[in-house]
Design an enzyme around this catalytic site. Structure first.
Site, PDB file in Angstrom:
ATOM      1  N   ASN A  44      29.399  41.674  41.510  1.00 42.81           N
ATOM      2  CA  ASN A  44      29.576  40.761  42.644  1.00 42.81           C
ATOM      3  C   ASN A  44      28.348  39.874  42.800  1.00 42.81           C
ATOM      4  O   ASN A  44      27.209  40.287  42.530  1.00 42.81           O
ATOM      5  CB  ASN A  44      29.910  41.511  43.938  1.00 42.81           C
ATOM      6  CG  ASN A  44      28.943  42.626  44.286  1.00 42.81           C
ATOM      7  OD1 ASN A  44      28.343  43.238  43.416  1.00 42.81           O
ATOM      8  ND2 ASN A  44      28.806  42.906  45.564  1.00 42.81           N
ATOM      9  N   GLU A  46      26.870  37.474  45.732  1.00 39.52           N
ATOM     10  CA  GLU A  46      27.044  37.045  47.131  1.00 39.52           C
ATOM     11  C   GLU A  46      26.379  35.699  47.379  1.00 39.52           C
ATOM     12  O   GLU A  46      25.649  35.172  46.527  1.00 39.52           O
ATOM     13  CB  GLU A  46      26.478  38.124  48.064  1.00 39.52           C
ATOM     14  CG  GLU A  46      27.251  39.417  47.923  1.00 39.52           C
ATOM     15  CD  GLU A  46      26.872  40.480  48.943  1.00 39.52           C
ATOM     16  OE1 GLU A  46      25.815  40.355  49.592  1.00 39.52           O
ATOM     17  OE2 GLU A  46      27.650  41.446  49.067  1.00 39.52           O
ATOM     18  N   GLU A  57      35.435  41.765  40.218  1.00 38.77           N
ATOM     19  CA  GLU A  57      36.663  41.680  39.410  1.00 38.77           C
ATOM     20  C   GLU A  57      36.903  40.243  38.939  1.00 38.77           C
ATOM     21  O   GLU A  57      37.241  39.991  37.777  1.00 38.77           O
ATOM     22  CB  GLU A  57      37.888  42.127  40.220  1.00 38.77           C
ATOM     23  CG  GLU A  57      37.830  43.557  40.703  1.00 38.77           C
ATOM     24  CD  GLU A  57      37.197  43.714  42.079  1.00 38.77           C
ATOM     25  OE1 GLU A  57      36.211  43.020  42.365  1.00 38.77           O
ATOM     26  OE2 GLU A  57      37.699  44.542  42.857  1.00 38.77           O
ATOM     27  N   CYS A  94      39.979  44.161  46.615  1.00 41.33           N
ATOM     28  CA  CYS A  94      40.416  43.352  47.766  1.00 41.33           C
ATOM     29  C   CYS A  94      41.687  42.583  47.411  1.00 41.33           C
ATOM     30  O   CYS A  94      42.055  42.446  46.243  1.00 41.33           O
ATOM     31  CB  CYS A  94      39.296  42.414  48.226  1.00 41.33           C
ATOM     32  SG  CYS A  94      39.070  40.960  47.189  1.00 41.33           S
TER      33      CYS A  94
HETATM   34  N1  THU Z   1      33.595  43.148  46.606  1.00 37.14           N
HETATM   35  C1  THU Z   1      33.929  43.105  45.292  1.00 37.14           C
HETATM   36  O1  THU Z   1      33.100  42.765  44.430  1.00 37.14           O
HETATM   37  N2  THU Z   1      35.197  43.443  44.951  1.00 37.14           N
HETATM   38  C2  THU Z   1      36.158  43.820  45.829  1.00 37.14           C
HETATM   39  O2  THU Z   1      37.310  44.019  45.431  1.00 37.14           O
HETATM   40  C3  THU Z   1      35.828  44.024  47.232  1.00 37.14           C
HETATM   41  C4  THU Z   1      34.512  43.518  47.671  1.00 37.14           C
HETATM   42  C5  THU Z   1      32.217  42.766  47.006  1.00 37.14           C
HETATM   43  C6  THU Z   1      32.133  41.453  47.722  1.00 37.14           C
HETATM   44  C7  THU Z   1      30.858  41.626  48.523  1.00 37.14           C
HETATM   45  O3  THU Z   1      29.764  41.230  47.721  1.00 37.14           O
HETATM   46  C8  THU Z   1      30.767  43.124  48.771  1.00 37.14           C
HETATM   47  O4  THU Z   1      31.688  43.736  47.893  1.00 37.14           O
HETATM   48  C9  THU Z   1      31.095  43.524  50.191  1.00 37.14           C
HETATM   49  O5  THU Z   1      32.296  42.985  50.599  1.00 37.14           O
END
Ligand code: THU
Length: 134
Positions: A44, A46, A57, A94
């Site tokens: 991820n 941010e 993903e 998500c």
């Molecule tokens: N996140 C993901 O990388 N994948 C998901 O399916 C759910 C959330 C990350 C996004 C953010 O950086 C952190 O988790 C908290 O939401």
């Protein structure tokens, strides 16, 4: 757990070290295997404007498309996570990522992630039934 799956899990775990998650302190790793047998991983990333955050993903899928082009098929997706305490918590992909995985998956594509009682293994059809497509 097959050797291939173990490899994907190890890749997803390893790439969590690269996560850029200063706002949530929650690291996510995703590793995918395509029909060609190639594997890709993403973490991820941010952003201070929270909505611009890229999930692990979608990052992994972008790597795969960039390497293989548009005709790839996802065979298996493994997602791992680590919270601020360094602990893996129950966490499924998500909704946005489910739709993006579905774009390149078949109904039988396997998705694995941390559930309440260990690893969950579901098919794409189970994860996002009756998904939107043209
Ligand atoms: N996140 C993901 O990388 N994948 C998901 O399916 C759910 C959330 C990350 C996004 C953010 O950086 C952190 O988790 C908290 O939401």
């Amino acid at each position: 757990m097959s050797e291939q799956t173990k490899d994907l899990t190890a890749m997803a775990m390893a790439i969590m070290d690269k996560a850029y998650s200063p706002y949530s302190n929650f690291s996510v790793g995703a590793a995918i295997r395509t029909g060609s047998g190639n594997v890709y991983a993403g973490c991820n990333v941010e952003n201070v404007s929270y909505g611009l955050t890229i999930c692990a993903e979608r990052n992994a899928i972008a790597q795969a498309v960039s390497a293989e082009g548009p005709d790839l098929k996802l065979e298996e997706v493994v997602i791992t996570n680590r919270n601020a305490e360094g602990v893996s918590i129950p966490c499924s992909p998500c909704g946005a990522c489910r739709q993006v995985i579905a774009e390149f998956a078949g109904p039988d594509t396997i998705i694995r992630y941390q559930g309440r009682n260990g690893e969950v293994r579901v098919s794409m059809e189970e994860l996002l039934p009756d998904s939107f497509r043209f």
